[in-house]
Scaffold this motif. Structure first.
Motif, mmCIF file in Angstrom:
data_model
loop_
_atom_site.group_PDB
_atom_site.id
_atom_site.type_symbol
_atom_site.label_atom_id
_atom_site.label_comp_id
_atom_site.label_asym_id
_atom_site.label_seq_id
_atom_site.Cartn_x
_atom_site.Cartn_y
_atom_site.Cartn_z
ATOM 1 N N TRP A 28 19.182 81.859 9.303
ATOM 2 C CA TRP A 28 18.729 81.235 8.261
ATOM 3 C C TRP A 28 18.003 81.964 7.157
ATOM 4 N N ASN A 29 17.654 83.319 7.438
ATOM 5 C CA ASN A 29 17.048 84.128 6.354
ATOM 6 C C ASN A 29 17.900 85.348 6.005
ATOM 7 N N ARG A 30 19.163 85.261 6.606
ATOM 8 C CA ARG A 30 20.174 86.210 6.195
ATOM 9 C C ARG A 30 21.537 85.444 5.719
ATOM 10 N N LEU A 31 21.579 85.209 4.404
ATOM 11 C CA LEU A 31 22.577 84.684 3.916
ATOM 12 C C LEU A 31 23.272 85.353 2.846
ATOM 13 N N ALA A 32 24.640 85.476 2.635
ATOM 14 C CA ALA A 32 25.197 86.471 1.596
ATOM 15 C C ALA A 32 26.050 85.260 0.901
ATOM 16 N N ARG A 33 26.146 85.283 -0.309
ATOM 17 C CA ARG A 33 27.036 84.480 -1.076
ATOM 18 C C ARG A 33 28.368 85.204 -1.288
ATOM 19 N N LEU A 34 29.430 84.629 -0.986
ATOM 20 C CA LEU A 34 30.539 85.137 -1.105
ATOM 21 C C LEU A 34 31.284 84.887 -2.308
ATOM 22 N N GLY A 35 30.817 83.434 -2.601
ATOM 23 C CA GLY A 35 31.648 82.929 -4.193
ATOM 24 C C GLY A 35 30.921 81.821 -4.482
ATOM 25 N N ALA A 36 31.136 81.606 -5.839
ATOM 26 C CA ALA A 36 30.478 80.454 -6.529
ATOM 27 C C ALA A 36 31.347 79.999 -7.712
ATOM 28 N N THR A 37 30.886 78.720 -8.208
ATOM 29 C CA THR A 37 31.531 78.406 -9.454
ATOM 30 C C THR A 37 31.257 79.257 -10.508
ATOM 31 N N ILE A 38 32.300 79.463 -11.354
ATOM 32 C CA ILE A 38 32.061 80.367 -12.621
ATOM 33 C C ILE A 38 32.006 79.463 -13.873
ATOM 34 N N ASP A 39 31.850 78.091 -13.627
ATOM 35 C CA ASP A 39 31.605 77.235 -14.938
ATOM 36 C C ASP A 39 30.827 76.087 -14.358
ATOM 37 N N ASP A 40 31.497 74.823 -14.259
ATOM 38 C CA ASP A 40 31.099 73.598 -13.701
ATOM 39 C C ASP A 40 30.744 73.672 -12.196
ATOM 40 N N ALA A 41 29.728 73.021 -11.769
ATOM 41 C CA ALA A 41 29.596 72.696 -10.267
ATOM 42 C C ALA A 41 30.381 71.595 -10.102
ATOM 43 N N MET A 42 30.970 71.526 -8.865
ATOM 44 C CA MET A 42 31.998 70.505 -8.448
ATOM 45 C C MET A 42 31.455 68.901 -8.831
ATOM 46 N N GLY A 43 29.976 68.799 -8.210
ATOM 47 C CA GLY A 43 29.498 67.363 -8.614
ATOM 48 C C GLY A 43 29.452 67.224 -10.432
ATOM 49 N N GLU A 44 29.237 68.178 -11.240
ATOM 50 C CA GLU A 44 29.302 68.036 -12.395
ATOM 51 C C GLU A 44 30.396 67.742 -13.016
ATOM 52 N N ALA A 45 31.475 68.216 -12.362
ATOM 53 C CA ALA A 45 32.963 67.956 -12.939
ATOM 54 C C ALA A 45 33.334 66.529 -12.485
ATOM 55 N N TYR A 46 32.954 66.087 -11.532
ATOM 56 C CA TYR A 46 33.109 64.915 -10.984
ATOM 57 C C TYR A 46 32.528 63.750 -11.944
ATOM 58 N N ASP A 47 31.071 64.209 -12.192
ATOM 59 C CA ASP A 47 30.448 63.269 -13.118
ATOM 60 C C ASP A 47 31.046 63.282 -14.454
ATOM 61 N N LYS A 48 31.483 64.197 -15.138
ATOM 62 C CA LYS A 48 32.270 64.507 -16.353
ATOM 63 C C LYS A 48 33.554 63.669 -16.474
ATOM 64 N N ALA A 49 34.246 63.828 -15.209
ATOM 65 C CA ALA A 49 35.716 63.300 -15.284
ATOM 66 C C ALA A 49 35.374 61.707 -15.071
ATOM 67 N N ALA A 50 34.429 61.264 -14.590
ATOM 68 C CA ALA A 50 33.858 60.054 -14.358
ATOM 69 C C ALA A 50 33.705 59.509 -15.604
ATOM 70 N N THR A 51 32.892 59.913 -16.441
ATOM 71 C CA THR A 51 32.482 59.644 -17.947
ATOM 72 C C THR A 51 33.717 59.355 -18.804
ATOM 73 N N ILE A 52 34.693 60.128 -18.664
ATOM 74 C CA ILE A 52 35.804 60.357 -19.350
ATOM 75 C C ILE A 52 36.790 59.019 -19.037
ATOM 76 N N LEU A 53 36.610 58.564 -17.832
ATOM 77 C CA LEU A 53 37.327 57.683 -17.385
ATOM 78 C C LEU A 53 36.722 56.311 -17.507
ATOM 79 N N GLY A 54 35.271 56.522 -18.209
ATOM 80 C CA GLY A 54 34.691 55.181 -18.444
ATOM 81 C C GLY A 54 34.065 54.347 -17.096
ATOM 82 N N LEU A 55 33.688 55.598 -16.216
ATOM 83 C CA LEU A 55 32.976 54.869 -15.223
ATOM 84 C C LEU A 55 31.610 54.788 -15.480
ATOM 85 N N PRO A 56 30.832 53.901 -14.614
ATOM 86 C CA PRO A 56 29.278 54.093 -14.677
ATOM 87 C C PRO A 56 28.659 55.118 -13.908
#
Ligand code: KG4
Ligand code: ZN
Length: 351
Positions: free
Chosen positions: A152-180
């Motif tokens: 728990w004190n030895r973590l190495a990040r192997l990869g990460a998003t280079i732009d939007d976070a996944m949840g952020e992309a979901y939230d934006k796509a939902a807005t485009i679809l007109g979802l609340p």
């Protein structure tokens, strides 16, 4: 050991009491969703002010629901990074005040790492069962990362998003679809509409380079925008493509197609990470998007295929909560970690 956890990194004020790093005695979350809904996103200054108002009653509620008095607390853990600086400041200040006044140790916890720990809370598997080495996946509104975890004190990040976070992309796509608001869960629900065709739209699945463990969701989000609003005129070469009418069927098809591509991108990178880590025993998953129905199913199949133990939180512990902070804080305290009253909030993750 009884640990009081405090979490205020974004738009939830949360306090929890956890015993022995595992048993959640109480977990109280005061959500600010209504405050931010009209703005379509979290307004940092409003978030900080709401935390100030909610923090003391939330801590009181967590202690009383656990049936404990403040003097029963053996240590205080606080999510001190990453997050909105004004929001973090409220939780860190409250945690210091509690630790100092009770004369108990204080420990700062990385919120992203705590998401990886959340699945171990209230987990029936014996704590002595070896978890490491593990491959970790955090997918939330603010973070999308893959880790190798050796302790728990030895973590190495192997990869990460280079732009939007996944949840952020979901939230934006939902807005485009007109979802609340909240977009992610609503898009997930729409994608599961009976008869929705997940192959209706060939949305991109980001691969990046053949060896990359990074992720990208901005192209998928733009593809959703074009599917709904039409493809714009590009340098006079092609005439604008008008969108298909946005019927209920079309919206469900688009949601299902988006969900298919978003989850496929994550699974692809996890497969790559696991190919490189054959010694991995566990798949640790957490963050708001691990509440997603399709992702949960696919993570379960992946773990089964690869003979890995899947550690994934129940739905209420996928999203931000203080129990995961208290749980990981407890483990760090057990390994001798202590912070002083100089503990500072930090906007970025440690790794
Ligand atoms: O972990 P979390 O509460 O906050 C951050 O640390 O960011 O995650 C919130 C995110 C939001 O973007 C929300 O839309 C997303 O998790 N989310 C989902 C689902 N439930 C929550 N996304 C897709 N499908 C879901 N079922
Ligand atoms: Zn989070």
């Amino acid at each position: 050991m009884i640990v009081l956890g405090i979490e205020t990194s974004c738009d939830e004020t949360s306090a929890a009491v956890v015993r022995g790093g595992r048993d959640v005695l109480s977990c109280v979350v005061a959500s600010q969703h209504e405050i931010h809904a009209e703005f379509g996103g979290v307004v940092p200054e409003l978030a900080s002010r709401a935390h100030v108002e909610a923090i003391s009653p939330t801590i009181d509620a967590a202690l009383s629901r656990a049936g404990l008095a403040p003097r029963d607390v053996n240590a205080v853990a606080v999510g001190h990074r990453p997050g909105l600086i004004g929001s973090l400041l409220v939780g860190v200040t409250a945690a210091k005040a509690m630790a100092w006044s009770l004369g108990v140790p204080l420990v700062g916890v990385d919120h992203v790492h705590a998401h990886l720990y959340a699945g171990l809370l209230n987990n029936p598997v014996e704590p002595s069962v070896t978890t490491f080495p593990a491959i970790g996946l955090v997918v939330s509104g603010g973070h999308t990362s893959i880790y190798r975890v050796d302790a728990w004190n030895r973590l190495a990040r192997l990869g990460a998003t280079i732009d939007d976070a996944m949840g952020e992309a979901y939230d934006k796509a939902a807005t485009i679809l007109g979802l609340p608001h909240p977009g992610g869960p609503n898009l997930d629900r729409l994608a599961r509409t009976p008869g929705a065709n997940e192959h209706a739209e060939q949305f991109p699945i980001s691969r990046l380079s053949p060896t990359s463990l990074d992720l990208s969701f901005s192209g998928l989000k733009t593809a959703m925008l074009y599917a709904v609003r039409g493809v714009p005129h590009t340098r006079g070469r092609t005439p604008p493509v008008p969108p298909a009418p946005l019927t209920d069927q079309r919206r469900a098809d688009l949601a299902a197609s988006f969900q298919r591509s978003a989850c496929a991108a994550v699974l692809l990178k996890l497969e790559r990470a696991l190919d490189r880590t054959p010694e991995a025993r566990t798949l640790l998953c957490g963050g708001g998007v691990t509440a997603n129905s399709r992702l949960r199913d696919q993570l379960a199949s992946l773990a089964q295929r690869r003979s890995l133990r899947l550690v994934i939180p129940p739905l209420d512990l996928c999203v931000d909560n203080a129990a995961m902070i208290a749980g990981l804080g407890s483990v760090l305290l057990d390994s001798g970690h202590r912070d002083t009253l100089a503990l500072a909030p930090v906007p970025t993750t440690a790794c």
